[in-house]
Write a protein that holds these residues in place. Structure first.
Motif, PDB file in Angstrom:
ATOM      1  N   ALA A 415       5.926  -7.316   8.028  1.00  0.00           N
ATOM      2  CA  ALA A 415       6.753  -6.359   8.751  1.00  0.00           C
ATOM      3  C   ALA A 415       7.923  -5.876   7.900  1.00  0.00           C
ATOM      4  O   ALA A 415       8.353  -4.728   8.017  1.00  0.00           O
ATOM      5  N   GLN A 416       8.420  -6.735   7.032  1.00  0.00           N
ATOM      6  CA  GLN A 416       9.586  -6.395   6.220  1.00  0.00           C
ATOM      7  C   GLN A 416       9.153  -5.741   4.909  1.00  0.00           C
ATOM      8  O   GLN A 416       8.362  -6.297   4.156  1.00  0.00           O
ATOM      9  N   PRO A 417       9.660  -4.541   4.602  1.00  0.00           N
ATOM     10  CA  PRO A 417       9.316  -3.895   3.325  1.00  0.00           C
ATOM     11  C   PRO A 417       9.728  -4.756   2.135  1.00  0.00           C
ATOM     12  O   PRO A 417      10.654  -5.564   2.222  1.00  0.00           O
ATOM     13  N   ARG A 418       9.013  -4.593   1.039  1.00  0.00           N
ATOM     14  CA  ARG A 418       9.269  -5.272  -0.242  1.00  0.00           C
ATOM     15  C   ARG A 418       9.070  -6.788  -0.156  1.00  0.00           C
ATOM     16  O   ARG A 418       9.604  -7.529  -0.986  1.00  0.00           O
ATOM     17  N   SER A 419       8.284  -7.258   0.805  1.00  0.00           N
ATOM     18  CA  SER A 419       8.126  -8.707   0.944  1.00  0.00           C
ATOM     19  C   SER A 419       6.789  -9.213   0.421  1.00  0.00           C
ATOM     20  O   SER A 419       6.518 -10.408   0.493  1.00  0.00           O
ATOM     21  N   LEU A 420       5.928  -8.309  -0.090  1.00  0.00           N
ATOM     22  CA  LEU A 420       4.640  -8.741  -0.628  1.00  0.00           C
ATOM     23  C   LEU A 420       4.493  -8.152  -2.024  1.00  0.00           C
ATOM     24  O   LEU A 420       4.581  -6.942  -2.215  1.00  0.00           O
ATOM     25  N   ARG A 421       4.312  -9.031  -2.999  1.00  0.00           N
ATOM     26  CA  ARG A 421       4.177  -8.555  -4.376  1.00  0.00           C
ATOM     27  C   ARG A 421       3.192  -9.411  -5.130  1.00  0.00           C
ATOM     28  O   ARG A 421       2.885 -10.548  -4.753  1.00  0.00           O
ATOM     29  N   GLU A 422       2.682  -8.823  -6.204  1.00  0.00           N
ATOM     30  CA  GLU A 422       1.785  -9.542  -7.107  1.00  0.00           C
ATOM     31  C   GLU A 422       2.157  -9.119  -8.516  1.00  0.00           C
ATOM     32  O   GLU A 422       1.888  -7.988  -8.928  1.00  0.00           O
ATOM     33  N   GLY A 423       2.830 -10.014  -9.249  1.00  0.00           N
ATOM     34  CA  GLY A 423       3.320  -9.651 -10.570  1.00  0.00           C
ATOM     35  C   GLY A 423       4.380  -8.569 -10.457  1.00  0.00           C
ATOM     36  O   GLY A 423       5.356  -8.697  -9.708  1.00  0.00           O
ATOM     37  N   HIS A 424       4.192  -7.469 -11.191  1.00  0.00           N
ATOM     38  CA  HIS A 424       5.176  -6.378 -11.156  1.00  0.00           C
ATOM     39  C   HIS A 424       4.816  -5.312 -10.124  1.00  0.00           C
ATOM     40  O   HIS A 424       5.443  -4.250 -10.073  1.00  0.00           O
ATOM     41  N   GLU A 425       3.808  -5.612  -9.280  1.00  0.00           N
ATOM     42  CA  GLU A 425       3.382  -4.639  -8.285  1.00  0.00           C
ATOM     43  C   GLU A 425       3.862  -5.024  -6.894  1.00  0.00           C
ATOM     44  O   GLU A 425       3.689  -6.174  -6.457  1.00  0.00           O
ATOM     45  N   LEU A 426       4.447  -4.062  -6.198  1.00  0.00           N
ATOM     46  CA  LEU A 426       4.788  -4.218  -4.790  1.00  0.00           C
ATOM     47  C   LEU A 426       3.595  -3.757  -3.962  1.00  0.00           C
ATOM     48  O   LEU A 426       3.019  -2.701  -4.233  1.00  0.00           O
ATOM     49  N   ILE A 427       3.220  -4.534  -2.952  1.00  0.00           N
ATOM     50  CA  ILE A 427       2.041  -4.225  -2.141  1.00  0.00           C
ATOM     51  C   ILE A 427       2.498  -3.842  -0.737  1.00  0.00           C
ATOM     52  O   ILE A 427       3.337  -4.530  -0.142  1.00  0.00           O
ATOM     53  N   GLY A 428       1.952  -2.736  -0.233  1.00  0.00           N
ATOM     54  CA  GLY A 428       2.318  -2.289   1.101  1.00  0.00           C
ATOM     55  C   GLY A 428       1.113  -1.830   1.890  1.00  0.00           C
ATOM     56  O   GLY A 428       0.087  -1.435   1.321  1.00  0.00           O
ATOM     57  N   MET A 429       1.239  -1.885   3.214  1.00  0.00           N
ATOM     58  CA  MET A 429       0.164  -1.448   4.109  1.00  0.00           C
ATOM     59  C   MET A 429       0.720  -0.432   5.107  1.00  0.00           C
ATOM     60  O   MET A 429       1.817  -0.623   5.645  1.00  0.00           O
ATOM     61  N   GLY A 430      -0.045   0.606   5.333  1.00  0.00           N
ATOM     62  CA  GLY A 430       0.361   1.634   6.277  1.00  0.00           C
ATOM     63  C   GLY A 430      -0.821   2.134   7.079  1.00  0.00           C
ATOM     64  O   GLY A 430      -1.978   1.965   6.674  1.00  0.00           O
ATOM     65  N   MET A 431      -0.528   2.747   8.220  1.00  0.00           N
ATOM     66  CA  MET A 431      -1.596   3.290   9.054  1.00  0.00           C
ATOM     67  C   MET A 431      -1.118   4.577   9.705  1.00  0.00           C
ATOM     68  O   MET A 431       0.074   4.882   9.744  1.00  0.00           O
ATOM     69  N   ALA A 432      -2.074   5.324  10.221  1.00  0.00           N
ATOM     70  CA  ALA A 432      -1.766   6.561  10.929  1.00  0.00           C
ATOM     71  C   ALA A 432      -2.935   6.911  11.831  1.00  0.00           C
ATOM     72  O   ALA A 432      -4.071   6.467  11.616  1.00  0.00           O
ATOM     73  N   THR A 433      -2.642   7.731  12.834  1.00  0.00           N
ATOM     74  CA  THR A 433      -3.673   8.256  13.718  1.00  0.00           C
ATOM     75  C   THR A 433      -4.103   9.626  13.221  1.00  0.00           C
ATOM     76  O   THR A 433      -3.297  10.371  12.667  1.00  0.00           O
ATOM     77  N   GLY A 434      -5.383   9.955  13.419  1.00  0.00           N
ATOM     78  CA  GLY A 434      -5.883  11.289  13.119  1.00  0.00           C
ATOM     79  C   GLY A 434      -6.454  11.935  14.367  1.00  0.00           C
ATOM     80  O   GLY A 434      -6.970  11.246  15.260  1.00  0.00           O
ATOM     81  N   VAL A 435      -6.368  13.258  14.438  1.00  0.00           N
ATOM     82  CA  VAL A 435      -6.915  13.983  15.586  1.00  0.00           C
ATOM     83  C   VAL A 435      -7.355  15.364  15.123  1.00  0.00           C
ATOM     84  O   VAL A 435      -6.762  15.951  14.215  1.00  0.00           O
TER      85      VAL A 435
END
Length: 733
Positions: A415-435
């Motif tokens: 839930a908190q941004p910048r809280s998941l990383r692997e080495g020098h990469e920040l990992i993020g997840m996002g979603m959206a609805t389509g219509v």
């Protein structure tokens, strides 16, 4: 063949695939025509002004040059001084090539050079010298945003009291979102061959999404009723660029009429940037919610660019009034005229950019309220279209959310941004609805069966790479109980039964329904023919008493069967034509396709580069005729959505009013290395309202929401909101 083996709903290979991989599929510029001449367009070098002089002496002195055509010597044209339009026209006066000495935009065609070879024509065109009286121009939407006028579009009226609800809400977010100009850039450039025939008839090969639209346009403009036939059996991509007749078509006709000869005009890649495009937009969103995240107020205001001669509109803000439950909604849409060509529909027009802004704002609201973005959408789920006050004929969006989230692993999202990383990469997840809209247009089809038991089905629709040939063959084979090998579908010929433009995800629902209806009529004629003999076991049988399986007509009660070709051997070839239109029952319902898109990104913390590492797209689009071709459509839309989010924009030098990256080297689109594994889920959805097939179409929905999901994932990775597309590394750094 039993019904369990029906081709409908099977992931079958494209029936036109072998022709394409063998190079036997002919595209607009590839037809061999005796005595063919070649045209090259001379384009304007200024954005606004007048042509003072066209010096073509050096061009005309070259051996092999047959004509230099301009506004000074074009042949008389029936309706150039009177209003006319095509099936996808915008409100206003359509652009008329070589009409007069006015220059309306940079790249405008000013002359056509016709020569004996393509190379000679292009060289000769480069020698034409044009003198101008340049005038001041404006091509920057941002500079004139305050002068925009209301768009001539059907924007839903406000409901409730937005101001009161917004100010009283516990949580509020507001932001401005920008999207750039984008150009379609299909693999096949626009081209037309006008074959001049004895008697003055014209046989035309054109790159188009609607052969009959081109035919009507030319008949109206040139006054050539019943003398024009347009063919377009294969189209190398279009994405909306072939909805309107582009200027190479009337130029080729002008030259053919002037010379009484066959002429080909093919645009260069640079000239593909001199007509319609996705317009730049500036959008302002205001959302308010109570303490539990339930929407209290929604405002969506958009400004789009248009030309000075037409007001191009698209459905840009309506989605914010229909996608979620809210009693207080205010929508607005304005246009700013610029010295540019008129924009044009481009894959999921309006929704691609309007839903981007809405879904990014929803993500911001989720963060403000402190709940999961998916949970926010579920709390505001609506079974009705709020703009229309109508319940949806079907809506399996909840299943899209559930199945997409499970497959993606959304529960593991931090839930908190910048809280998941692997080495020098920040990992993020996002979603959206389509219509997207689930539309049906009037369409016709003809089905004919011969003494060999072969079925020929025809309609003047198009196949722009979407799999129309295959889908229609499957629908016809299922309807007639025939193997696919015994069915042929023909399209792309203006002399065939009427069909709408191929666009808006409406071809399967429109033409497919006509094909199904035509085959039903043919089944009745076969039954009637079989009943001609008094001794026939089919005498007195109703249509419900027989079924068509494996090339035979079978009497259900007795299992008596006769081969279809045996019936035709006696009766002669049989045919049936059908016309379908949207049913009255649709008026009582809202109809739409829906999707849920889940994206994972990896952002290099030092360089600001973004890589999309995973995508899951869950789609609810009614009955899927062919999961393989439909899945390809969704994958293509997702790829484009990734490009929209991270790379794609047409850059303009406002001092010149000219596009600068008008080539495929500098107009950035994704390549294989940019694209991860994309998983597509088709959620089961049944709908008896949208059309007889129950199919809603998938061409547009694949791109909708993708850019927002990417942007939201980038925020989850970095904690930084970038509201202007594309999200390039300079904006992140």
């Amino acid at each position: 063949m039993n019904r369990a083996q029906s081709p409908l709903g099977q992931p079958l290979d494209r029936v036109d695939g072998p022709l394409k991989v063998r190079g036997q599929a002919r595209y607009a510029a590839e037809f061999d025509v005796p005595g063919l001449l070649y045209g090259a367009v001379v384009s304007s070098a200024i954005a606004r002004g007048r042509v003072l002089r066209i010096d073509s002496a050096a061009t005309e002195a070259l051996p092999g040059v047959h004509l230099v055509l301009s506004h000074l010597n074009r042949p008389p044209i029936a309706s150039y001084d009177e209003p006319y339009e095509d099936a996808d026209a915008a409100e206003g006066s359509p652009f008329r090539p070589l009409y007069n000495d006015r220059v309306l935009y940079s790249g405008q065609p000013l002359a056509l050079v016709v020569a004996e070879t393509q190379a000679l024509a292009r060289h000769a065109a480069s020698l034409v010298h044009v003198e101008y009286a340049a005038e001041s121009h404006q091509t920057d939407l941002q500079a004139v945003r305050e002068q925009a006028h209301p768009a001539p579009a059907e924007v839903p009226p406000p409901r409730g009291d937005f101001e009161v609800a917004f100010n009283a809400a516990a949580h509020r977010v507001e932001g401005e979102y920008g999207t750039p100009v984008e150009h379609h850039n299909p693999m096949e450039p626009h081209a037309s061959i006008v074959q001049y025939q004895p008697g003055g008839e014209l046989l035309i090969h054109d790159k188009t999404q609607g052969v009959q639209n081109c035919q009507r346009y030319l008949e109206q403009v040139f006054g050539l009723q019943d003398r024009i036939r347009v063919l377009s059996p294969f189209v190398g991509g279009a994405f909306g660029s072939g909805l309107r007749p582009q200027y190479q078509l009337p130029l080729a006709v002008m030259a053919a009429l002037a010379l009484k000869a066959s002429v080909r005009v093919e645009l260069t890649r640079q000239q593909m940037f001199t007509f319609g495009y996705r317009p730049r937009s500036i959008q302002q969103l205001k959302l308010a919610a109570d303490g539990e995240g339930r929407l209290q107020a929604v405002e969506h205001q958009a400004i789009g660019q248009t030309s000075r001669f037409e007001d191009f509109t698209e459905h840009e803000v309506e989605w914010s009034g229909m996608l979620y439950a809210c009693d207080h909604v205010r929508l607005g849409y304005r246009l700013a005229p610029l010295d540019v060509y008129t924009p044009l529909d481009m894959r999921a027009p309006g929704a691609t950019i309007g839903v981007y802004a809405l879904e990014c704002a929803m993500d911001e609201l989720a963060h403000e309220v402190g709940i999961d973005p998916l949970e926010l959408r579920l709390r505001n789920y609506s079974e009705i279209n709020g703009n229309q006050g109508k319940r949806y004929s079907s809506k399996e969006l909840r299943a899209c959310y559930r199945q997409g989230a499970e497959r993606f692993g959304w529960s593991r999202r931090p839930a908190q941004p910048r809280s998941l990383r692997e080495g020098h990469e920040l990992i993020g997840m996002g979603m959206a609805t389509g219509v997207w809209e689930a539309m049906q247009m009037p369409a016709s089809a003809r089905a004919c069966i011969d003494a060999d038991g072969k079925l020929l089905v025809t309609s003047a629709t198009a196949d722009i790479g979407t799999g129309t040939y295959t889908a229609m063959t499957q629908i016809a084979a299922d309807a007639m109980g025939l193997p696919m090998a015994d069915v042929e579908f023909r399209l792309g010929d203006s002399s065939l039964p009427q069909a709408p433009l191929e666009g808006g995800s409406a071809t399967v629902s429109s033409v497919g329904s006509a094909v199904q209806r035509a085959c039903a009529g043919l089944r009745q004629k076969l039954l009637d023919a079989a009943q001609q003999s008094p001794a026939s076991p089919f005498t007195g049988a109703s249509p419900d008493a027989v079924e068509f399986i494996g090339g035979r007509m079978c009497l259900k009660a007795t299992q008596h069967a006769v081969e279809l070709k045996r019936i035709v051997e006696v009766s002669g070839a049989l045919e049936s034509e059908a016309h379908v239109e949207p049913g009255e029952q649709r008026q009582q319902w809202a109809t739409a396709t829906h999707s849920a898109v889940f994206v994972e990104v990896r952002v290099d913390e030092d360089l600001g580069t973004v890589n999309v590492s995973r995508v899951v797209s869950a789609i609810a689009a009614g009955r899927i005729v062919n999961p393989k071709t439909a899945g390809n459509q969704i994958v293509g839309g997702v790829v484009w959505g990734i490009g929209q989010a991270l790379q794609e924009e047409t850059l303009i030098d406002h001092r010149l009013g000219r596009y600068m990256n008008h080539n495929l080297a500098e107009y950035h689109i994704p390549v294989n290395a940019d694209i991860p594994g994309i998983e597509v889920i088709f959620v089961e959805e049944h709908d008896s309202v949208v059309n007889e097939l129950g199919s809603k179409g998938v061409g547009e929905i694949g791109i909708v929401g993708v850019a927002a999901a990417v942007a939201n994932a980038i925020y989850n990775a970095t904690g930084k909101r970038v509201r202007d597309l594309p999200i390039t590394l300079d904006k992140l750094l």
